[in-house]
Design a protein around this motif. Structure first.
Motif, PDB file in Angstrom:
ATOM      1  N   CYS A  40       0.830  -1.212   0.000  1.00 25.86           N
ATOM      2  CA  CYS A  40       0.000   0.000   0.000  1.00 25.86           C
ATOM      3  C   CYS A  40       0.859   1.255   0.000  1.00 25.86           C
ATOM      4  O   CYS A  40       0.565   2.225  -0.713  1.00 25.86           O
ATOM      5  CB  CYS A  40      -0.938  -0.007   1.202  1.00 25.86           C
ATOM      6  N   TYR A  41       1.922   1.263   0.779  1.00 22.65           N
ATOM      7  CA  TYR A  41       2.816   2.423   0.829  1.00 22.65           C
ATOM      8  C   TYR A  41       3.447   2.680  -0.530  1.00 22.65           C
ATOM      9  O   TYR A  41       3.468   3.811  -1.025  1.00 22.65           O
ATOM     10  CB  TYR A  41       3.899   2.222   1.887  1.00 22.65           C
ATOM     11  N   PHE A  42       3.981   1.643  -1.172  1.00 27.56           N
ATOM     12  CA  PHE A  42       4.628   1.815  -2.468  1.00 27.56           C
ATOM     13  C   PHE A  42       3.630   2.198  -3.558  1.00 27.56           C
ATOM     14  O   PHE A  42       3.950   2.980  -4.461  1.00 27.56           O
ATOM     15  CB  PHE A  42       5.414   0.561  -2.855  1.00 27.56           C
ATOM     16  N   ALA A  43       2.411   1.676  -3.479  1.00 27.65           N
ATOM     17  CA  ALA A  43       1.378   2.066  -4.439  1.00 27.65           C
ATOM     18  C   ALA A  43       1.018   3.544  -4.267  1.00 27.65           C
ATOM     19  O   ALA A  43       0.881   4.280  -5.247  1.00 27.65           O
ATOM     20  CB  ALA A  43       0.144   1.183  -4.271  1.00 27.65           C
ATOM     21  N   TYR A  44       0.883   3.982  -3.022  1.00 26.82           N
ATOM     22  CA  TYR A  44       0.599   5.392  -2.751  1.00 26.82           C
ATOM     23  C   TYR A  44       1.741   6.282  -3.243  1.00 26.82           C
ATOM     24  O   TYR A  44       1.512   7.318  -3.869  1.00 26.82           O
ATOM     25  CB  TYR A  44       0.366   5.613  -1.254  1.00 26.82           C
ATOM     26  N   ALA A  45       2.984   5.872  -2.967  1.00 29.50           N
ATOM     27  CA  ALA A  45       4.147   6.655  -3.396  1.00 29.50           C
ATOM     28  C   ALA A  45       4.233   6.713  -4.912  1.00 29.50           C
ATOM     29  O   ALA A  45       4.641   7.726  -5.483  1.00 29.50           O
ATOM     30  CB  ALA A  45       5.425   6.064  -2.808  1.00 29.50           C
TER      31      ALA A  45
ATOM     32  N   GLY B 282       3.385  10.390  -4.765  1.00 29.59           N
ATOM     33  CA  GLY B 282       4.677  10.803  -4.235  1.00 29.59           C
ATOM     34  C   GLY B 282       5.338  11.894  -5.056  1.00 29.59           C
ATOM     35  O   GLY B 282       4.792  12.394  -6.044  1.00 29.59           O
ATOM     36  N   ASP B 283       6.543  12.298  -4.647  1.00 31.39           N
ATOM     37  CA  ASP B 283       7.291  13.346  -5.348  1.00 31.39           C
ATOM     38  C   ASP B 283       7.603  12.962  -6.790  1.00 31.39           C
ATOM     39  O   ASP B 283       7.699  13.827  -7.655  1.00 31.39           O
ATOM     40  CB  ASP B 283       8.595  13.648  -4.611  1.00 31.39           C
ATOM     41  N   LEU B 284       7.802  11.710  -7.047  1.00 35.95           N
ATOM     42  CA  LEU B 284       8.093  11.233  -8.390  1.00 35.95           C
ATOM     43  C   LEU B 284       6.941  10.403  -8.942  1.00 35.95           C
ATOM     44  O   LEU B 284       7.135   9.581  -9.843  1.00 35.95           O
ATOM     45  CB  LEU B 284       9.391  10.402  -8.388  1.00 35.95           C
TER      46      LEU B 284
END
Length: 105
Positions: free
Chosen positions: A23-28, A32-34
């Motif tokens: 979930c964190y990586f999907a959100y990022a 995210g910034d990139l």
């Protein structure tokens, strides 16, 4: 020895951690910034800046042409006459002047 069909606590812990990381990586990746949304914002800004650059290049070309026409090597008498009238505020005796304040809008 009988095995239970219930998953162990460590397996559930690993599954929970893996889900949270996913979930964190999907959100990022999206926010995210990139991320994807930031990329769309940057692309929109790039289009705006390219349009502004094209307008400025056109303005530079016009000013360069005007500068060339006012140079010693090439003298445009019409442009010189226009600039002299603008700066000095003078006119010829055979011309008619219409003031802006007298024109109804």
């Amino acid at each position: 020895m009988q095995r239970s069909s219930r998953p162990s606590a460590t397996f559930l812990l690993y599954l929970c951690i893996a889900t949270l990381l996913s979930c964190y990586f999907a959100y990022a990746a999206v926010r995210g910034d990139l991320g994807v949304i930031e990329r769309l914002v940057i692309d929109a800004q790039l289009k705006d800046l390219e349009a502004e650059k094209a307008a400025l290049e056109q303005q530079i070309a016009q000013l360069s042409n005007k500068t060339l026409r006012m140079s010693d090597d090439y003298l445009d008498l019409d442009l010189l006459d226009e600039q002299a009238r603008s700066v000095l505020g003078m006119m010829r005796s055979d011309e008619l002047v219409i003031r802006e304040s007298s024109v109804s809008r």
